[in-house]
Design a protein around this motif. Structure first.
Motif, PDB file in Angstrom:
ATOM      1  N   THR A   1       0.843  -1.203   0.000  1.00 33.13           N
ATOM      2  CA  THR A   1       0.000   0.000   0.000  1.00 33.13           C
ATOM      3  C   THR A   1       0.870   1.242   0.000  1.00 33.13           C
ATOM      4  O   THR A   1       0.640   2.186  -0.770  1.00 33.13           O
ATOM      5  CB  THR A   1      -0.929   0.012   1.227  1.00 33.13           C
ATOM      6  OG1 THR A   1      -1.759  -1.153   1.204  1.00 33.13           O
ATOM      7  CG2 THR A   1      -1.806   1.262   1.229  1.00 33.13           C
ATOM      8  N   TRP A   2       1.891   1.270   0.849  1.00 29.58           N
ATOM      9  CA  TRP A   2       2.776   2.430   0.902  1.00 29.58           C
ATOM     10  C   TRP A   2       3.623   2.526  -0.364  1.00 29.58           C
ATOM     11  O   TRP A   2       3.983   3.627  -0.801  1.00 29.58           O
ATOM     12  CB  TRP A   2       3.662   2.360   2.139  1.00 29.58           C
ATOM     13  CG  TRP A   2       2.878   2.378   3.407  1.00 29.58           C
ATOM     14  CD1 TRP A   2       2.882   1.438   4.402  1.00 29.58           C
ATOM     15  CD2 TRP A   2       1.935   3.379   3.821  1.00 29.58           C
ATOM     16  NE1 TRP A   2       2.003   1.788   5.394  1.00 29.58           N
ATOM     17  CE2 TRP A   2       1.415   2.971   5.072  1.00 29.58           C
ATOM     18  CE3 TRP A   2       1.479   4.564   3.254  1.00 29.58           C
ATOM     19  CZ2 TRP A   2       0.468   3.711   5.769  1.00 29.58           C
ATOM     20  CZ3 TRP A   2       0.527   5.312   3.941  1.00 29.58           C
ATOM     21  CH2 TRP A   2       0.035   4.885   5.186  1.00 29.58           C
ATOM     22  N   GLN A   3       3.929   1.397  -0.978  1.00 33.41           N
ATOM     23  CA  GLN A   3       4.678   1.432  -2.239  1.00 33.41           C
ATOM     24  C   GLN A   3       3.869   2.103  -3.343  1.00 33.41           C
ATOM     25  O   GLN A   3       4.422   2.693  -4.271  1.00 33.41           O
ATOM     26  CB  GLN A   3       5.073   0.011  -2.643  1.00 33.41           C
ATOM     27  CG  GLN A   3       6.093  -0.615  -1.697  1.00 33.41           C
ATOM     28  CD  GLN A   3       6.200  -2.118  -1.833  1.00 33.41           C
ATOM     29  OE1 GLN A   3       5.655  -2.710  -2.757  1.00 33.41           O
ATOM     30  NE2 GLN A   3       6.891  -2.750  -0.902  1.00 33.41           N
ATOM     31  N   ALA A   4       2.527   2.030  -3.231  1.00 30.74           N
ATOM     32  CA  ALA A   4       1.652   2.682  -4.207  1.00 30.74           C
ATOM     33  C   ALA A   4       1.460   4.162  -3.899  1.00 30.74           C
ATOM     34  O   ALA A   4       0.799   4.869  -4.664  1.00 30.74           O
ATOM     35  CB  ALA A   4       0.300   1.974  -4.242  1.00 30.74           C
TER      36      ALA A   4
ATOM     37  N   PRO B   1      -5.941  15.683   5.752  1.00 31.29           N
ATOM     38  CA  PRO B   1      -5.768  14.284   5.332  1.00 31.29           C
ATOM     39  C   PRO B   1      -7.075  13.722   4.780  1.00 31.29           C
ATOM     40  O   PRO B   1      -7.951  13.272   5.519  1.00 31.29           O
ATOM     41  CB  PRO B   1      -5.353  13.597   6.638  1.00 31.29           C
ATOM     42  CG  PRO B   1      -5.963  14.432   7.720  1.00 31.29           C
ATOM     43  CD  PRO B   1      -5.993  15.845   7.210  1.00 31.29           C
ATOM     44  N   THR B   2      -7.228  13.728   3.460  1.00 32.94           N
ATOM     45  CA  THR B   2      -8.488  13.311   2.838  1.00 32.94           C
ATOM     46  C   THR B   2      -8.356  12.144   1.868  1.00 32.94           C
ATOM     47  O   THR B   2      -9.367  11.678   1.339  1.00 32.94           O
ATOM     48  CB  THR B   2      -9.135  14.498   2.090  1.00 32.94           C
ATOM     49  OG1 THR B   2      -8.198  15.081   1.189  1.00 32.94           O
ATOM     50  CG2 THR B   2      -9.611  15.559   3.070  1.00 32.94           C
ATOM     51  N   VAL B   3      -7.145  11.666   1.576  1.00 32.41           N
ATOM     52  CA  VAL B   3      -7.000  10.487   0.725  1.00 32.41           C
ATOM     53  C   VAL B   3      -7.656   9.293   1.411  1.00 32.41           C
ATOM     54  O   VAL B   3      -7.533   9.121   2.628  1.00 32.41           O
ATOM     55  CB  VAL B   3      -5.515  10.204   0.419  1.00 32.41           C
ATOM     56  CG1 VAL B   3      -5.337   8.807  -0.161  1.00 32.41           C
ATOM     57  CG2 VAL B   3      -4.971  11.220  -0.550  1.00 32.41           C
ATOM     58  N   HIS B   4      -8.346   8.468   0.639  1.00 36.94           N
ATOM     59  CA  HIS B   4      -9.075   7.317   1.176  1.00 36.94           C
ATOM     60  C   HIS B   4      -8.320   6.009   0.925  1.00 36.94           C
ATOM     61  O   HIS B   4      -7.856   5.771  -0.193  1.00 36.94           O
ATOM     62  CB  HIS B   4     -10.437   7.168   0.492  1.00 36.94           C
ATOM     63  CG  HIS B   4     -11.386   8.293   0.705  1.00 36.94           C
ATOM     64  ND1 HIS B   4     -11.030   9.610   0.582  1.00 36.94           N
ATOM     65  CD2 HIS B   4     -12.714   8.283   1.013  1.00 36.94           C
ATOM     66  CE1 HIS B   4     -12.092  10.373   0.808  1.00 36.94           C
ATOM     67  NE2 HIS B   4     -13.120   9.599   1.063  1.00 36.94           N
ATOM     68  N   ILE B   5      -8.232   5.168   1.937  1.00 36.50           N
ATOM     69  CA  ILE B   5      -7.871   3.759   1.773  1.00 36.50           C
ATOM     70  C   ILE B   5      -8.776   2.986   2.724  1.00 36.50           C
ATOM     71  O   ILE B   5      -8.539   2.965   3.937  1.00 36.50           O
ATOM     72  CB  ILE B   5      -6.392   3.473   2.091  1.00 36.50           C
ATOM     73  CG1 ILE B   5      -5.466   4.270   1.181  1.00 36.50           C
ATOM     74  CG2 ILE B   5      -6.106   1.974   1.919  1.00 36.50           C
ATOM     75  CD1 ILE B   5      -3.994   4.081   1.471  1.00 36.50           C
TER      76      ILE B   5
ATOM     77  N   VAL C   1      -5.479   1.573  -3.172  1.00 36.99           N
ATOM     78  CA  VAL C   1      -5.524   2.991  -3.500  1.00 36.99           C
ATOM     79  C   VAL C   1      -6.263   3.151  -4.826  1.00 36.99           C
ATOM     80  O   VAL C   1      -5.774   2.720  -5.869  1.00 36.99           O
ATOM     81  CB  VAL C   1      -4.108   3.593  -3.612  1.00 36.99           C
ATOM     82  CG1 VAL C   1      -4.187   5.088  -3.873  1.00 36.99           C
ATOM     83  CG2 VAL C   1      -3.302   3.311  -2.350  1.00 36.99           C
ATOM     84  N   HIS C   2      -7.434   3.752  -4.789  1.00 30.57           N
ATOM     85  CA  HIS C   2      -8.231   3.964  -5.991  1.00 30.57           C
ATOM     86  C   HIS C   2      -8.056   5.405  -6.471  1.00 30.57           C
ATOM     87  O   HIS C   2      -7.960   6.324  -5.653  1.00 30.57           O
ATOM     88  CB  HIS C   2      -9.706   3.681  -5.705  1.00 30.57           C
ATOM     89  CG  HIS C   2      -9.963   2.299  -5.199  1.00 30.57           C
ATOM     90  ND1 HIS C   2      -9.999   1.202  -6.032  1.00 30.57           N
ATOM     91  CD2 HIS C   2     -10.174   1.818  -3.942  1.00 30.57           C
ATOM     92  CE1 HIS C   2     -10.237   0.107  -5.318  1.00 30.57           C
ATOM     93  NE2 HIS C   2     -10.337   0.457  -4.049  1.00 30.57           N
ATOM     94  N   PRO C   3      -8.048   5.648  -7.795  1.00 31.63           N
ATOM     95  CA  PRO C   3      -7.831   7.015  -8.305  1.00 31.63           C
ATOM     96  C   PRO C   3      -8.944   7.978  -7.926  1.00 31.63           C
ATOM     97  O   PRO C   3      -8.706   9.177  -7.791  1.00 31.63           O
ATOM     98  CB  PRO C   3      -7.733   6.829  -9.821  1.00 31.63           C
ATOM     99  CG  PRO C   3      -8.360   5.503 -10.101  1.00 31.63           C
ATOM    100  CD  PRO C   3      -8.121   4.661  -8.889  1.00 31.63           C
TER     101      PRO C   3
ATOM    102  N   MET D   1     -14.763  12.097  -6.374  1.00 27.42           N
ATOM    103  CA  MET D   1     -13.695  13.067  -6.596  1.00 27.42           C
ATOM    104  C   MET D   1     -12.339  12.371  -6.661  1.00 27.42           C
ATOM    105  O   MET D   1     -12.201  11.212  -6.265  1.00 27.42           O
ATOM    106  CB  MET D   1     -13.674  14.109  -5.469  1.00 27.42           C
ATOM    107  CG  MET D   1     -14.952  14.908  -5.357  1.00 27.42           C
ATOM    108  SD  MET D   1     -14.894  16.094  -4.007  1.00 27.42           S
ATOM    109  CE  MET D   1     -16.567  16.738  -4.117  1.00 27.42           C
ATOM    110  N   LYS D   2     -11.362  13.112  -7.164  1.00 27.70           N
ATOM    111  CA  LYS D   2     -10.003  12.595  -7.206  1.00 27.70           C
ATOM    112  C   LYS D   2      -9.535  12.266  -5.804  1.00 27.70           C
ATOM    113  O   LYS D   2      -9.728  13.046  -4.874  1.00 27.70           O
ATOM    114  CB  LYS D   2      -9.073  13.627  -7.857  1.00 27.70           C
ATOM    115  CG  LYS D   2      -7.660  13.116  -8.110  1.00 27.70           C
ATOM    116  CD  LYS D   2      -6.817  14.147  -8.833  1.00 27.70           C
ATOM    117  CE  LYS D   2      -5.409  13.626  -9.081  1.00 27.70           C
ATOM    118  NZ  LYS D   2      -4.571  14.637  -9.791  1.00 27.70           N
ATOM    119  N   ASN D   3      -8.910  11.123  -5.668  1.00 29.70           N
ATOM    120  CA  ASN D   3      -8.509  10.623  -4.350  1.00 29.70           C
ATOM    121  C   ASN D   3      -7.176  11.237  -3.947  1.00 29.70           C
ATOM    122  O   ASN D   3      -6.101  10.691  -4.234  1.00 29.70           O
ATOM    123  CB  ASN D   3      -8.410   9.092  -4.405  1.00 29.70           C
ATOM    124  CG  ASN D   3      -8.283   8.465  -3.032  1.00 29.70           C
ATOM    125  OD1 ASN D   3      -8.562   9.110  -2.018  1.00 29.70           O
ATOM    126  ND2 ASN D   3      -7.868   7.212  -2.989  1.00 29.70           N
TER     127      ASN D   3
END
Length: 251
Positions: free
Chosen positions: A130-133, A172-176, A181-183, A241-243
């Motif tokens: 996940t962190w590699q992505a 911090p709004t990126v979702h996992i 990790v989805h675009p 929206m964009k992730n």
């Protein structure tokens, strides 16, 4: 970034407050509703100042002010929705287990680097891939909150950290939510902030409160994270929206 170490059945009503405080630190307050079938952790990557150690984050107990975000929302009687703009395994980190603090209903830890996740209970980590992505977070630190199983609205989670970018506010709004990790993701977020300077061009996408924060919040109950004699700004993010994280320039 709303990252979970396990699967969640739902997440909704995310609310985040942010402000630059004294000494180049940023305050973050985070609240949401979620459901999970087993205990897990929420992980928030943070742009901490370089060289920050495991004592760098100060966790703040806001269990006595569960209605903080309801109060903040009351300062904006006319809602305005705004769309948003913009394979190696981990090596073992040196040192013993990371310190765990009891912060209201949560156990919380600060993980200084990605490698330091090896010092955390395996149940509360994300897979190395996940962190590699997410190479942009390779040099970040991470606030980790351990959550109980079930459906619940968590009380506000709060902390301050030494930011490497004191001229910006980081949300911090990126979702996992499933280890991937989805675009794009579905957003249901209300963002709040206080800024030292008004009239910033960036704030044209934010709604300003008509009154000072002291008129509709209780700064004394918020451990002074809210400035009573300043206005509050709000931005609503709803829909697909964009992730990515929200970064607001304040200088």
């Amino acid at each position: 970034m709303c990252c979970f170490s396990g699967n969640v059945t739902f997440v909704r009503g995310t609310r985040i407050f942010s402000r630059i405080t004294e000494g180049g630190r940023q305050a973050v307050v985070y609240q949401m509703e979620f459901g999970a079938k087993q205990e897990l952790a929420m992980i928030l990557p943070l742009p901490v100042a370089k060289g920050a150690d495991e004592k760098a984050v100060k966790f703040i107990d806001l269990s006595g002010y569960k209605d903080l975000f309801r109060d903040l929302r009351s300062g904006f009687p006319f809602p305005r929705a705004v769309s948003r703009g913009r394979d190696e395994p981990l090596a073992a980190a040196a040192g013993g287990l990371l310190e765990v603090k009891q912060v209201g209903a949560y156990e919380a830890s600060f993980v200084p680097t990605v490698k330091d996740f090896t010092r955390l209970d395996p149940r509360f980590r994300l897979p190395a891939e996940t962190w590699q992505a997410l190479p942009a977070y390779a040099d970040h630190g991470f606030a980790v909150f351990k959550l109980r199983a079930g459906e619940q609205e968590v009380h506000p989670m709060a902390f301050t950290f030494p930011t490497r970018h004191p001229e910006t506010l980081f949300f911090p709004t990126v979702h996992i939510h499933d280890g991937k990790v989805h675009p794009e993701e579905d957003f249901d977020h209300d963002l709040y902030c206080q800024v030292a300077r008004t009239g910033l061009f960036a704030m044209t996408r934010w709604q300003e409160s008509e009154r000072l924060a002291s008129a509709f919040t209780k700064p004394e109950n918020a451990e002074q994270l809210i400035v009573g004699d300043a206005h509050v700004y709000r931005r609503s993010l709803v829909g697909k929206m964009k992730n990515e994280d929200i970064i607001l320039a304040t200088a």
